[in-house]
Enzyme design. Structure first.
Site, PDB file in Angstrom:
ATOM      1  N   LYS A  99       0.804  -1.224   0.000  1.00 48.27           N
ATOM      2  CA  LYS A  99       0.000   0.000   0.000  1.00 48.27           C
ATOM      3  C   LYS A  99       0.835   1.273   0.000  1.00 48.27           C
ATOM      4  O   LYS A  99       0.508   2.227  -0.681  1.00 48.27           O
ATOM      5  CB  LYS A  99      -0.982  -0.006   1.176  1.00 48.27           C
ATOM      6  CG  LYS A  99      -1.907  -1.235   1.216  1.00 48.27           C
ATOM      7  CD  LYS A  99      -2.797  -1.373  -0.023  1.00 48.27           C
ATOM      8  CE  LYS A  99      -3.458  -2.752  -0.079  1.00 48.27           C
ATOM      9  NZ  LYS A  99      -3.971  -3.120  -1.393  1.00 48.27           N
ATOM     10  N   GLU A 149      -1.674  11.104   7.623  1.00 52.89           N
ATOM     11  CA  GLU A 149      -2.483  11.809   6.618  1.00 52.89           C
ATOM     12  C   GLU A 149      -3.412  12.799   7.297  1.00 52.89           C
ATOM     13  O   GLU A 149      -3.785  12.591   8.460  1.00 52.89           O
ATOM     14  CB  GLU A 149      -3.370  10.810   5.845  1.00 52.89           C
ATOM     15  CG  GLU A 149      -2.604   9.944   4.873  1.00 52.89           C
ATOM     16  CD  GLU A 149      -3.509   8.960   4.129  1.00 52.89           C
ATOM     17  OE1 GLU A 149      -4.708   8.879   4.447  1.00 52.89           O
ATOM     18  OE2 GLU A 149      -2.993   8.288   3.236  1.00 52.89           O
ATOM     19  N   HIS A 166     -16.073  -1.567   7.207  1.00 54.68           N
ATOM     20  CA  HIS A 166     -15.282  -1.828   6.004  1.00 54.68           C
ATOM     21  C   HIS A 166     -15.842  -2.948   5.139  1.00 54.68           C
ATOM     22  O   HIS A 166     -15.168  -3.453   4.250  1.00 54.68           O
ATOM     23  CB  HIS A 166     -13.815  -2.088   6.364  1.00 54.68           C
ATOM     24  CG  HIS A 166     -13.250  -0.977   7.210  1.00 54.68           C
ATOM     25  ND1 HIS A 166     -13.014   0.270   6.716  1.00 54.68           N
ATOM     26  CD2 HIS A 166     -12.946  -0.928   8.528  1.00 54.68           C
ATOM     27  CE1 HIS A 166     -12.566   1.054   7.683  1.00 54.68           C
ATOM     28  NE2 HIS A 166     -12.522   0.352   8.794  1.00 54.68           N
ATOM     29  N   ARG A 202      -8.399  -6.841  -9.528  1.00 57.91           N
ATOM     30  CA  ARG A 202      -9.298  -7.962  -9.838  1.00 57.91           C
ATOM     31  C   ARG A 202     -10.645  -7.404 -10.266  1.00 57.91           C
ATOM     32  O   ARG A 202     -10.874  -6.194 -10.200  1.00 57.91           O
ATOM     33  CB  ARG A 202      -9.506  -8.802  -8.568  1.00 57.91           C
ATOM     34  CG  ARG A 202     -10.069  -7.954  -7.439  1.00 57.91           C
ATOM     35  CD  ARG A 202     -10.664  -8.749  -6.297  1.00 57.91           C
ATOM     36  NE  ARG A 202     -11.499  -7.884  -5.486  1.00 57.91           N
ATOM     37  CZ  ARG A 202     -11.071  -7.119  -4.482  1.00 57.91           C
ATOM     38  NH1 ARG A 202      -9.804  -7.106  -4.167  1.00 57.91           N
ATOM     39  NH2 ARG A 202     -11.917  -6.356  -3.826  1.00 57.91           N
TER      40      ARG A 202
END
Ligand code: MV4
Length: 672
Positions: free
Chosen positions: A116, A200, A235, A292
């Site tokens: 990531k 962030e 999530h 994907r």
């Protein structure tokens, strides 16, 4: 084009891929585990080969075994679907090395996006917007704090190796920074074996908007518009739609071009999804790329009329993309709702069991075309603890969002599932929710509307009780009809059970357990002139029934002058009632059994709601606990579930310790 492909997956996506293969005249090889020996995807494909035992690690994740099957049975390509091996670079590489085509991106592209923080560095170089922050190598506390101070609070500390929401900390002020950093690093080390973090700016009310991209081996790359997947719970996506509400063409184009830049930066090929997090003012930032086909791809198909699996196969076979960016168009609006086997009243715990009654709206002819149902199960199948508990995806298309919503509401109302807990009632409330209808979407919607979406159980309406009574009466009439057929040539007046009484009113009492509350329902009168009395309310009552092939009863009910159609499925004392688009459950109380139960004495044994691993025990023997206290935590299907004290009591015995694997239904804790 390929002659034969192997589908390295199960359930609805395996069926979905097989459907396109059939359309293109491609033969399909299915693989299956022991739990799936009778599964729908197995019967859908031309050949099906067992690859191992039920746990995914011993079947759908066994790349070598799957490759061997592909070679033995002459497949030229392997489609991995989503989940399992779909984003496994080692498997993609092994396919290529074995001379087979992996229907997906090159292994290098999977690897580049799999890390990531490395992906973020690549994206920054490619000019793809990132959330302002620091994602470099310097991990000194003072330096990171300085970065946070410079960004301005609130900031978010994320584990570099994380994903899916694990290892994140919101920090509100500079004073809190150090403690939050230490705690985040600890969790990151424990969960991912890597304590590195990134900082962030924290976005307060973000939307999740993702762009479908497609690239071929000839250097073409397009964006196939966006999907809004903001409606999530922990999530897990719940509802997805396309196009994203309130997206203007300028922003669509900007996001689309950023997504194409992201794909090109990693030399992408095939179908991919670039996820962005979007601020209320429309600023958007790259989050990650899924290499994907996604679960929610049908909403894109519904608004574009494209078959994305067909595109995948064409690209994998070396053909150029069928359409250019300028040729791509969409119309109308599509919404997808994921139906899960889960208990919304008990922390959304996955629910396992046999689907004793399953009616999906695909059987409703007039809606064909506007409602699509993707499902990998049939009536009688088991929802097992081994795999994702999704039962079906409902996808509704409309010329407008309002129409798509209305059709979804209708489709959910026509969905009937008995045998496991489901989120269907929850989805119906969500679709009908005012802020969802207004498209006031962000990732906090479900949490914010919690009270409305998960209301405490209310007493069942009189007509629901009426449905259950009608089911009992209908069942009795079937039994009588049966007896008459077999034994009777002459009528014995003493066997007629139609409620007729000489000079009197027939009264029969039913007691239903409605949640926790016993409800008395009195049936008065006789056939053709009956009344129901419920809590001093009296309604005239009339019904007729028919038996469905599933064994459920289809009832026409008239109660107090209102006519309704209902479906009732009975098993033992349990009556599942489907009426007016909602699913309710009532238990017929047998007074005799009740007394026996009391006498036997209920011990407070707490059992595992599902197979899984004990990951924490919060109590010790001898401890006094209150109803609702979390006693221990289990991990199952990648999720954590607290086991809660059902009553006040004292812990008498703890049968398992942390790290132990337990099967469903075993006693975990003895309470007295
Ligand atoms: C964020 C955020 C707010 N600000 N980053 C959650 C999963 C991970 N992949 C990224 N996530 C978030 N990152 C900043 N700077 C809020 C989330 C977030 C979220 C993002 C997308 C979809 C659902 C979400 C639910 C909670 C938090």
């Amino acid at each position: 084009m390929f002659k034969t492909i192997l589908i390295a997956n199960r359930g609805e996506i395996a069926c979905r891929i097989a459907a396109t293969a059939r359309k293109l005249g491609i033969k399909t090889i299915a693989v299956f585990s022991d739990a799936d020996a009778q599964a729908k995807h197995v019967t859908y494909c031309d050949v099906a080969v067992r690859i191992g035992e039920s746990p995914a690690l011993q079947s759908y994740l066994k790349g070598d075994a799957i490759l061997a099957v592909a070679q033995q049975y002459g497949a030229q390509a392997i489609h991995p679907g989503y989940g399992f091996l779909s984003e496994n670079e080692g498997f993609a590489l092994a396919c290529t090395q074995a001379g087979l085509t992996f229907v997906g991106p090159p292994a290098a592209a999977i690897a580049a996006m799999g890390s990531k923080s490395a992906a973020k560095t690549l994206m920054a170089q490619a000019g793809v917007p990132l959330v302002p922050g620091y994602h470099g190598e310097n991990q000194e506390i003072a330096f990171l704090r300085q970065q946070a101070d410079a960004l301005g609070y609130p900031v978010l500390i994320k584990a570099s190796a994380g994903g899916g929401g694990k290892g994140m900390r919101v920090v509100e002020s500079s004073q809190d920074f150090e403690a939050a950093l230490a705690s985040c690093q600890r969790e990151a080390r424990a969960s991912f074996g890597d304590g590195r973090v990134l900082i962030e700016r924290y976005l307060q009310k973000p939307r999740h908007i993702e762009i479908q991209v497609f690239a071929d081996t000839h250097g073409n790359c397009v964006y196939v518009f966006e999907r809004d997947c903001s409606v999530q719970r922990r999530h897990q996506k719940v509802i997805e739609e396309a196009p994203a509400p309130n997206m203007d063409p300028k922003m669509r184009r900007a996001m689309g071009e950023a997504a194409v830049a992201a794909a090109k930066a990693v030399a992408y090929v095939g179908a991919g999804t670039v996820e962005f997090i979007v601020e209320p003012d429309g600023r958007f930032y790259f989050m990650e790329m899924n290499t994907r086909l996604q679960v929610e791809h049908p909403v894109t198909e519904m608004i574009t009329g494209l078959d994305l699996v067909e595109w995948q196969l064409r690209v994998a076979a070396g053909e150029p993309l069928p359409l250019s960016q300028e040729q791509l168009q969409f119309s109308g609006h599509a919404i997808e709702a994921r139906i899960y086997a889960e208990n919304t009243e008990n922390g959304f715990l996955p629910s396992v069991g046999r689907l004793r009654h399953l009616q999906l709206p695909e059987h409703v002819a007039f809606m064909n075309g506007d409602v699509r149902v993707d499902s990998g199960v049939r009536c009688g199948d088991d929802i097992s603890p081994f795999y994702d508990p999704m039962i079906a995806k409902l996808v509704a298309w409309g010329a407008t969002r309002e129409q798509a919503l209305a059709r979804m509401q209708q489709a959910l109302a026509e969905t009937q599932i008995v045998g496991v807990h489901t989120n269907v009632n929850f989805l119906s409330r969500l679709i009908a929710d005012a802020s969802f209808a207004l498209a006031d979407l962000d990732t906090g919607l479900i949490e914010r509307r919690r009270e409305k979406l998960l209301p405490p159980p209310t007493p069942s309406a009189d007509h629901v009780l009426g449905c259950a009574v009608a089911a009992v009466l209908f069942e009795e009439s079937l039994e009588r009809a049966c007896q008459t057929q077999y034994q009777q040539t002459t009528v014995d007046p003493w066997s007629i059970q139609d409620g007729w009484r000489l000079n009197g009113t027939y009264r029969r009492r039913f007691v239903w357990l409605d949640g926790q509350t016993p409800r008395q329902v009195d049936l008065l009168g006789r056939v053709g002139d009956q009344r129901l009395e419920i809590d001093a309310r009296s309604h005239d009552f009339c019904w007729s029934g028919q038996r469905l092939t599933s064994g459920a009863y289809l009832l026409e009910l008239r109660l107090g002058g209102v006519r309704r159609t209902a479906t009732v499925q009975r098993q033992g004392e349990r009556f599942d009632v489907f009426v007016e688009g909602m699913h309710m459950m009532l238990c017929l109380q047998d007074p005799l059994k009740q007394a026996l139960h009391k006498e036997a004495g209920q011990t407070g044994g707490l059992t595992a709601p599902m197979p899984g691993k004990i990951i924490a025990v919060h109590v010790i023997v001898g401890q006094t606990v209150r109803q609702g206290d979390a006693l221990l935590v289990m991990e199952a299907m990648k999720m954590e579930h607290a086991v809660i004290a059902p009553v006040d009591g004292v812990v008498k015995e703890i049968f398992y310790g942390v790290g132990e694997q337990v099967s469903e239904g075993v006693a975990l804790i003895g309470l007295t």
